[in-house]
Motif scaffolding. Sequence first.
Motif, short mmCIF file in Angstrom:
data_model
loop_
_atom_site.label_atom_id
_atom_site.label_comp_id
_atom_site.label_asym_id
_atom_site.label_seq_id
_atom_site.Cartn_x
_atom_site.Cartn_y
_atom_site.Cartn_z
N TRP A 107 -12.62 1.14 19.29
CA TRP A 107 -11.30 1.03 19.89
C TRP A 107 -10.17 1.37 18.91
CZ3 TRP A 107 -7.94 -2.19 17.50
CH2 TRP A 107 -8.48 -3.16 16.66
N ILE A 108 -10.39 1.17 17.62
CA ILE A 108 -9.30 1.35 16.65
C ILE A 108 -8.92 2.82 16.49
CG2 ILE A 108 -10.52 1.52 14.45
CD1 ILE A 108 -8.40 -0.72 13.54
N LYS A 109 -9.83 3.72 16.90
CA LYS A 109 -9.52 5.15 16.80
C LYS A 109 -8.42 5.56 17.78
CE LYS A 109 -12.61 8.20 16.03
NZ LYS A 109 -13.78 9.07 16.13
N GLU A 110 -8.07 4.68 18.72
CA GLU A 110 -6.95 4.95 19.62
C GLU A 110 -5.62 4.99 18.87
OE1 GLU A 110 -6.73 2.02 22.75
OE2 GLU A 110 -8.90 1.92 22.87
N TYR A 111 -5.62 4.41 17.68
CA TYR A 111 -4.39 4.28 16.90
C TYR A 111 -4.41 5.26 15.74
CZ TYR A 111 -4.01 -0.05 19.52
OH TYR A 111 -3.93 -0.98 20.53
N PRO A 112 -3.34 6.04 15.59
CA PRO A 112 -3.27 6.93 14.43
C PRO A 112 -3.35 6.13 13.14
CG PRO A 112 -1.50 7.39 15.98
CD PRO A 112 -2.17 6.13 16.44
N LEU A 113 -3.81 6.77 12.11
CA LEU A 113 -4.00 6.13 10.81
C LEU A 113 -2.90 6.54 9.84
CD1 LEU A 113 -5.83 4.52 8.83
CD2 LEU A 113 -7.01 6.69 8.38
N TRP A 114 -2.29 5.54 9.22
CA TRP A 114 -1.42 5.77 8.06
C TRP A 114 -2.26 5.36 6.88
CZ3 TRP A 114 3.48 2.40 6.80
CH2 TRP A 114 3.99 2.75 5.56
N LEU A 115 -2.72 6.32 6.14
CA LEU A 115 -3.60 6.08 5.01
C LEU A 115 -2.77 5.66 3.81
CD1 LEU A 115 -6.42 6.22 3.77
CD2 LEU A 115 -5.98 8.63 3.30
N ALA A 116 -3.06 4.49 3.27
CA ALA A 116 -2.37 4.00 2.08
C ALA A 116 -2.79 4.87 0.90
CB ALA A 116 -2.72 2.54 1.83
N GLN A 117 -1.92 5.76 0.55
CA GLN A 117 -2.18 6.65 -0.58
C GLN A 117 -0.89 6.73 -1.38
OE1 GLN A 117 -4.47 10.01 0.43
NE2 GLN A 117 -3.53 11.25 -1.14
N PHE A 118 -0.97 6.44 -2.65
CA PHE A 118 0.25 6.24 -3.43
C PHE A 118 0.51 7.34 -4.45
CE2 PHE A 118 -1.47 2.16 -2.07
CZ PHE A 118 -0.44 1.76 -1.24
N ASP A 119 -0.13 8.48 -4.30
CA ASP A 119 0.15 9.60 -5.19
C ASP A 119 -0.11 10.91 -4.44
OD1 ASP A 119 -2.64 10.12 -5.18
OD2 ASP A 119 -2.94 8.88 -6.94
N ASP A 120 0.07 12.00 -5.12
CA ASP A 120 -0.11 13.31 -4.49
C ASP A 120 -1.49 13.89 -4.77
OD1 ASP A 120 2.42 13.41 -3.34
OD2 ASP A 120 3.31 14.13 -5.20
N ASP A 121 -2.46 13.05 -5.09
CA ASP A 121 -3.79 13.54 -5.48
C ASP A 121 -4.86 12.89 -4.61
OD1 ASP A 121 -5.90 14.71 -6.82
OD2 ASP A 121 -5.85 13.27 -8.47
N PRO A 122 -5.09 13.42 -3.39
CA PRO A 122 -6.12 12.83 -2.55
C PRO A 122 -7.48 12.92 -3.23
CG PRO A 122 -4.88 14.50 -1.35
CD PRO A 122 -4.45 14.56 -2.79
N SER A 123 -8.15 11.81 -3.34
CA SER A 123 -9.46 11.81 -4.00
C SER A 123 -10.54 12.26 -3.03
CB SER A 123 -9.79 10.40 -4.51
OG SER A 123 -10.08 9.56 -3.40
#
Length: 178
Positions: A150-166
Amino acid sequence: WRSTKVMPNYVNGLDMSFSRASPSWFLARKSEGSVAMAQCLDTGGVEVNRMLMPTAERNLMDALSVGFYVSGYLNASPWKSGQTAVQHAQTVAGQAWAHLPVLWVDVEIDGLWEDRVRETCEATRATGKAVGVYTAKWVWQKLGNPMWPWIKEYPLWLAQFDDDPSIETARGFGPWHL
């Protein structure tokens, strides 16, 4: 989103949490490339957080006045219902509530369980605003990496605090495949 302003997938933004900023500070951040601002509206505690009362509404209105996309976030909490969290968020936002097109349910507090997260998402959705989930891979791992469909109904704001996605973040977590 139910808004005349639609935010792109990745933006430079500001999480104001408890901080108070002036209109000139927001204007300076905008000139540096920030375009979005999220304001904490409920910390997850049992009572309305009085530290946010003089800050949140003014931040939101000042950010709007210089052209930021604005949103607010409230914490799903093991200590109170989703409806109470929404009521606290409305109180803290004050007159700025009417100008918030998007609310985020923050899923970070220890001790959460699925029913409370869902209840908070549903209570937030009942406001008629667009709703998403703010979380991170490390939080989902603490929860046991649940795959709540059910949670996929909601868009995700990914907590990411820099410009370097791991690479780890890029692999996704829970039901989200990024």
